[in-house]
Design a protein around this motif. Structure first.
Motif, short mmCIF file in Angstrom:
data_model
loop_
_atom_site.label_atom_id
_atom_site.label_comp_id
_atom_site.label_asym_id
_atom_site.label_seq_id
_atom_site.Cartn_x
_atom_site.Cartn_y
_atom_site.Cartn_z
N ASP A 10 0.85 -1.19 0.00
CA ASP A 10 0.00 0.00 0.00
C ASP A 10 0.88 1.24 0.00
OD1 ASP A 10 -2.60 -1.11 0.07
OD2 ASP A 10 -2.39 -1.52 2.21
N GLU A 11 0.45 2.28 -0.68
CA GLU A 11 1.20 3.53 -0.70
C GLU A 11 0.66 4.46 0.38
OE1 GLU A 11 1.79 5.21 -4.58
OE2 GLU A 11 1.93 3.23 -5.48
N VAL A 12 0.98 4.11 1.62
CA VAL A 12 0.58 4.88 2.79
C VAL A 12 1.80 5.06 3.68
CG1 VAL A 12 -1.85 4.16 2.77
CG2 VAL A 12 -0.18 2.77 4.00
N ASN A 16 2.26 0.06 5.55
CA ASN A 16 2.33 -0.16 4.10
C ASN A 16 2.58 -1.61 3.73
OD1 ASN A 16 4.99 -0.06 5.08
ND2 ASN A 16 5.78 0.60 3.10
#
Length: 131
Positions: A10-12, A16
């Motif tokens: 995930d692009e967090v 991630n």
């Protein structure tokens, strides 16, 4: 497995690797465990793990709510309660609008009642459907 199921990080800012980890584990079938340390979690002032900004907390709740929805949908009988640590951080901020946003972020993935119960009644238990 990674290519077949198009598994990505995930692009967090935080959590991630959560989606990547549970999807690989779920779709891999057999998994071998190596007891040597291959990953070290380091938290220090200013690190991404120490980031308590509202957007970071909300995205972590969303990642973990999505994980719980996946686990329930696939009949694993498992519930990841680590979402409560982010609820606790938000409750400490004493910001009712932020609490409502947290409930809505969790609700997108079927965990709204869990968030609501935590903020209103301070109940910290998985939903009955997981027990």
């Amino acid at each position: 497995v990674i290519e077949r199921w198009s598994i990505r990080f995930d692009e967090v800012w935080r959590n991630n690797d959560t989606t990547y980890s549970y999807l690989v584990g779920f779709h891999a079938g057999d998994v071998a465990v190596d007891r040597r340390k291959g990953y070290r979690h380091i938290v220090h002032s200013g690190s991404t793990s120490d980031n308590r900004e509202n957007g970071v907390l909300l995205s972590s709740i969303e990642v973990l709510a999505r994980k719980n929805q996946f686990l329930k949908k696939n009949g694993t009988g498992v519930y990841d309660s680590s979402m409560y640590s982010f609820f606790k951080e938000i409750r400490r901020k004493k910001n009712n609008l932020l609490r409502v946003k947290a409930i809505f972020h969790a609700a997108k993935y079927g965990c709204g009642w869990t968030a609501f119960r935590y903020f209103v009644f301070k109940k910290q238990s998985p939903p009955k459907s997981y027990r």
